[in-house]
Design a protein around this motif. Structure first.
Motif, mmCIF file in Angstrom:
data_model
loop_
_atom_site.group_PDB
_atom_site.id
_atom_site.type_symbol
_atom_site.label_atom_id
_atom_site.label_comp_id
_atom_site.label_asym_id
_atom_site.label_seq_id
_atom_site.Cartn_x
_atom_site.Cartn_y
_atom_site.Cartn_z
ATOM 1 N N ASP A 6 0.877 -1.165 0.000
ATOM 2 C CA ASP A 6 0.000 0.000 0.000
ATOM 3 C C ASP A 6 0.918 1.220 0.000
ATOM 4 O OD1 ASP A 6 -2.189 1.698 0.151
ATOM 5 O OD2 ASP A 6 -2.326 1.547 2.326
ATOM 6 N N GLU A 64 -1.876 -1.652 -4.295
ATOM 7 C CA GLU A 64 -3.130 -0.916 -4.423
ATOM 8 C C GLU A 64 -2.932 0.191 -5.452
ATOM 9 O OE1 GLU A 64 -6.692 0.847 -1.668
ATOM 10 O OE2 GLU A 64 -4.650 1.059 -0.924
ATOM 11 N N ASP A 141 -4.297 -2.472 4.918
ATOM 12 C CA ASP A 141 -4.564 -2.564 3.478
ATOM 13 C C ASP A 141 -3.598 -3.534 2.801
ATOM 14 O OD1 ASP A 141 -6.649 -0.789 3.740
ATOM 15 O OD2 ASP A 141 -5.657 0.869 2.711
#
Length: 173
Positions: A6, A64, A141
């Motif tokens: 992330d 991401e 995340d």
């Protein structure tokens, strides 16, 4: 072995499927000069390289993808994303084969069932499904990215997770 990243200029979260995890937090000073910005990119790239050297070469990496609703200036985030994508490409990671870029909406939908979940909903869903906790939302995340990576080859998915996997594999073409 799967690695989730992330990316962030202030706190890049990383997590391996082995559950090794952490946050890369470069020292910040203000105001930031252009030289400082380039040094920060190099610092994060080098830290990711060290994470891989220390924990082993992952077979699959998920990053991401860019958030278009972010509060941070997009060009700096884009520079970081480009720096890390180029580094990984130069080390044999090919988009759609062993390198994937789920959108924030896809990651949220996979994890919570809702593409517009907030950070607290992500944190709760990660804990309820996988009993993983961490004080950093970036590491949370990254952990969810690992679970999404594991699902790329799984067959026992919930319908909303299956939808995300089909879309992610389609985007990689």
């Amino acid at each position: 072995m799967i690695l989730g990243l992330d990316l962030s200029l202030t706190s890049t979260g990383w997590c391996y499927s082995t559950l090794a995890h952490g946050a890369i937090q470069p020292k910040l000073k203000s105001p930031i000069t252009r030289t400082d910005q380039i040094q920060r990119l190099a610092t994060i790239r080098d830290a990711i390289q060290q994470v891989i050297i220390t924990n082993g070469r992952p077979t699959t990496i998920l990053i991401e993808d860019y958030s278009f609703n972010s509060k941070n200036p997009g060009h700096y985030t884009g520079e970081l994303g480009g720096t890390i994508r180029l580094y990984l490409f130069e080390h044999g990671y090919i988009p759609g084969q062993n390198l994937f870029f789920p959108s924030p909406t896809q990651l949220k939908k996979f994890t919570t069932g809702k593409g517009n979940a907030d950070k607290s909903q992500m944190r709760l869903a990660v804990y309820k499904q996988w009993q993983f906790e961490h004080p950093s939302d970036d590491v949370i995340d990254a952990f969810a990215l690992v679970k999404l990576g594991e699902a790329l080859t799984a067959d026992n998915l919930k319908p909303h997770q299956h939808d995300v996997i089909l879309k992610l594999k389609g985007d990689a073409q």
